[in-house]
Write an enzyme that holds these catalytic residues in place. Structure first.
Site, PDB file in Angstrom:
ATOM      1  CE  LYS A  16      -0.544   1.675   3.463  1.00 43.58           C
ATOM      2  NZ  LYS A  16       0.738   2.973   3.957  1.00 43.58           N
ATOM      3  CB  SER A 106      -3.724  -2.798   6.417  1.00 44.73           C
ATOM      4  OG  SER A 106      -3.160  -2.287   8.290  1.00 44.73           O
ATOM      5  CG  ASP A 136      -3.277   1.757   6.125  1.00 48.29           C
ATOM      6  OD1 ASP A 136      -4.391   2.562   6.017  1.00 48.29           O
ATOM      7  OD2 ASP A 136      -2.285   2.449   6.251  1.00 48.29           O
TER       8      ASP A 136
END
Length: 276
Positions: A16, A106, A136
């Protein structure tokens, strides 16, 4: 189910990044009100699932020792929240650095949710379950460009014109926990995240955690300075750091940048990929 009847399942925990991250205020509950544009790289940690008598986790990869030192693991927490007919042994190849602004834990949980969704289907309240595990996590379950508001869990679709954009991630191999970075934020609201396409938000947005991260980890500045020499059309810190990303017009530019960073800073961690 007998082990021979169950083909191993595999999934990538996509890294991410925050193309923009605007911190608006500190809430009474201790969290922060955010506006962010999540994006995901087409590479990350790798998970494989095989049947087992009970849920368990097997770690491998460069950054596995850092996870092994922790008291618990989000992957096992996710498995505990999501009922299945059989136990799962999850083998996690930890490719992404820990405490790095890439949503590593996450992202691993997001991969678990997708695996369970493919195998059994997710419950209707999966978003609430995911939010319990981290702000997240809901975005990491989706793993496509999304605008996040609130603590990051209130998601909406982003006009995505950056899918396939070449990206380079660079980390100075310095862990940077999220808590101290948020604590160092000066509580100044510098304004809302811009509207528009993903490219426009990325270009005209900012990361309000960059300055507090620099005050704790000056190596972030070294990474940003190095990426600034590589011809990227955008370079910025991701999340609370210390990983920074750079976006390029072509794979050739990205690969040349990777070679340049490797020559100048062979001790830094890098990952080359494209936005999903």
């Amino acid at each position: 189910m007998a082990a021979g009847m169950f083909q191993p399942l595999t999934e990538t925990a996509y890294a991410k990044i925050n193309l923009a991250l605007h911190v608006r205020r500190r809430r009474d509950d201790g969290y922060h009100e955010l506006e962010t544009l999540f994006a995901f790289v087409d590479a990350g940690d790798r998970l494989q699932v095989t049947p087992a008598d009970r849920d368990s986790l097997r770690l491998s990869g460069e950054f596995a020792p850092l996870l092994a030192e922790e008291d618990g693991n989000l992957v096992l927490d996710a498995l505990a929240l999501l009922p299945r007919r059989h136990g799962w042994l999850v083998s996690l190849d930890k490719v992404l650095p820990v405490a790095a602004g890439l949503g590593g834990g996450s992202a691993d949980v997001g991969a678990v949710f997708r695996l369970i969704g493919r195998t059994y289907g997710l419950p209707d309240h999966w978003h609430a379950l995911a939010s319990k595990l981290g702000a997240d996590v809901p975005a990491c379950v989706e793993s496509v460009a999304m605008v996040g508001r609130g603590t990051g869990t209130e998601l909406s679709a982003a006009p995505d014109d950056l899918a396939g954009c070449p990206v380079l991630l660079v980390n100075p191999r310095v862990p940077l926990p999220t808590g101290p970075v948020f604590k160092a934020w000066d509580r100044v609201d510098r304004g809302a995240m811009p509207e528009g396409s993903a490219r426009e938000i990325a270009l005209y947005g900012r990361n309000d955690l960059e300055m507090p991260a620099l005050s704790i980890c000056p190596q972030v500045g070294d990474v940003l300075a190095a990426l600034g020499q590589t011809g990227a059309w955008l370079s910025r810190m991701s999340g609370s750091g210390a990983t920074c990303f750079a976006l390029y017009d072509s794979k050739a530019q990205r690969d040349a940048a990777k070679a340049y960073i490797e020559a100048k800073h062979p001790d830094w961690w890098q990952l080359a990929g494209a936005l999903r």
